[in-house]
Design an enzyme around this catalytic site. Structure first.
Site, mmCIF file in Angstrom:
data_model
loop_
_atom_site.group_PDB
_atom_site.id
_atom_site.type_symbol
_atom_site.label_atom_id
_atom_site.label_comp_id
_atom_site.label_asym_id
_atom_site.label_seq_id
_atom_site.Cartn_x
_atom_site.Cartn_y
_atom_site.Cartn_z
ATOM 1 N N SER A 221 46.736 42.069 47.790
ATOM 2 C CA SER A 221 47.746 41.386 46.990
ATOM 3 C C SER A 221 48.863 40.907 47.906
ATOM 4 O O SER A 221 49.432 41.691 48.665
ATOM 5 C CB SER A 221 48.321 42.330 45.927
ATOM 6 O OG SER A 221 47.339 42.690 44.995
ATOM 7 N N GLY A 223 51.704 39.258 46.772
ATOM 8 C CA GLY A 223 52.891 38.952 45.976
ATOM 9 C C GLY A 223 52.863 37.519 45.481
ATOM 10 O O GLY A 223 51.850 37.063 44.933
ATOM 11 N N GLY A 226 49.808 35.145 46.142
ATOM 12 C CA GLY A 226 48.503 35.307 45.530
ATOM 13 C C GLY A 226 47.713 36.475 46.083
ATOM 14 O O GLY A 226 48.251 37.562 46.319
ATOM 15 N N GLY A 252 49.636 43.963 39.191
ATOM 16 C CA GLY A 252 48.492 44.346 40.012
ATOM 17 C C GLY A 252 47.354 44.918 39.194
ATOM 18 O O GLY A 252 46.178 44.735 39.518
ATOM 19 N N ASP A 253 47.689 45.606 38.098
ATOM 20 C CA ASP A 253 46.658 46.173 37.226
ATOM 21 C C ASP A 253 45.906 45.065 36.493
ATOM 22 O O ASP A 253 44.689 45.149 36.301
ATOM 23 C CB ASP A 253 47.300 47.133 36.226
ATOM 24 C CG ASP A 253 48.152 48.177 36.918
ATOM 25 O OD1 ASP A 253 47.802 48.576 38.040
ATOM 26 O OD2 ASP A 253 49.172 48.592 36.339
#
Length: 313
Positions: A221, A223, A226, A252-253
């Site tokens: 990830s 931020g 992308g 993020g989940d």
């Protein structure tokens, strides 16, 4: 069925305030409660995408009872969320997100979680083994509560691999370092977690290093930039069409839900990444922790950019 494991579940509280000002009192204008913890957030998004999901991990005490009541009361949708949490004597933790409505920024407070005994861990392992038999994929998500040994995720990865179930590991620090050695199919660190694991601040080099350490594929990830995928099939970066501001809790989940749903649906890597980035961005735009703005998701999905990276020399 997609199984999500949240060893450190939480009752997620979101307070909305007109403006967050240090050293002052605040009047809360809106409040929401959600069953939380990373894997529960993943399961809720999977259900919204039409998938059957089962959540396991631990829940206990007064807070755990509230969490399970809220889990049972989730609205039915295209998919389902089934509660297979294992009871513990300790009290489930709470997380508090304070959302500044003036700026769109959020401040997060996380409690540590209940102490889990050896007998409670043994009970969980028995339940986990039974659930794996019906799972198409499994996500191992979040922090470890007190009492759980640091190699717990490595143990769970090995059990999933023995059962022939693809496994995604989403944790950090020493649990990630131990877990990656058990050779999970995917890991999903953010840039800081990846740098902590490998010692390399460059996400592409760090992802390749993480693969050498045992991960079959790495989804980093980045931020607002992308996500980067480094896999046996190739390397890609997916980027949102424009930067957004909002509540990042659960973003993020949602990305994990996008990756897992794409896996079980047989999507190729670029389409999995498009879905993950669109869901993650739509979650930032939602005012409630762990939710995503469906209209924003559908509008963003075709506009997510994909760039293919050359393989390592």
């Amino acid at each position: 069925m997609i199984l999500t494991v949240t060893l450190n579940t939480a009752l997620d509280l979101t307070y909305g305030v007109p403006a967050l000002v240090p050293h002052s009192s605040h009047r809360v204008t809106d409040l929401s409660e959600r069953p939380g913890g990373k894997g529960l957030n993943v399961a809720r998004v999977l259900a919204a995408l039409g998938h059957e999901s089962v959540v396991t991990g631990f829940a206990g005490g007064t807070t755990g009872a509230v969490l399970r009541e809220l889990l049972a009361a989730l609205p039915s949708g295209p998919g389902t969320v089934t509660d297979a949490l294992v009871p513990v004597a300790g009290n489930t933790r709470r997380t508090l997100a304070v959302a500044d409505r003036a700026t769109g920024d959020t401040t997060q407070f996380n409690e540590p979680g209940p102490h889990v005994t050896a007998d409670e861990w043994t009970a969980f392992l028995g339940s986990y083994g039974e659930l794996l038999a019906a799972a198409d994929a499994v996500a191992l998500c979040g922090s470890l509560p007190p009492g759980i040994h640091v190699g717990a995720y490595a143990e769970l990865v090995r059990l999933a691999r023995t059962a022939g179930v693809p496994v995604l590991l989403d944790t950090s620090g020493e649990p990630l370092r131990r877990g990656i050695a058990a050779r999970p199919d995917l890991i999903k660190p953010n840039a800081d977690e990846l740098a902590q694991l490998t010692g390399d601040r460059d996400p592409l080099r760090g992802s390749r290093d993480a693969r050498r350490r045992g991960a079959h594929g790495v989804i980093a990830s980045l931020g607002p930039d992308g996500m980067l995928a480094v896999t046996p099939d190739g390397n890609w970066q997916a980027s949102p069409p424009e930067p957004v501001k909002g509540n990042p809790t659960g973003a993020g989940d949602s990305a994990v839900a996008g990756l897992l749903s794409g896996l079980v649906e047989g999507l190729d890597w670029p389409d999995r990444l498009r879905r993950a980035v669109a869901l993650s961005t739509a979650t930032v735009l939602s005012p409630t922790a762990g939710d995503f703005d469906r209209a924003a998701y559908e509008e963003l999905l075709p506009r997510v950019g994909i760039e293919e990276h050359a393989p390592a020399a």
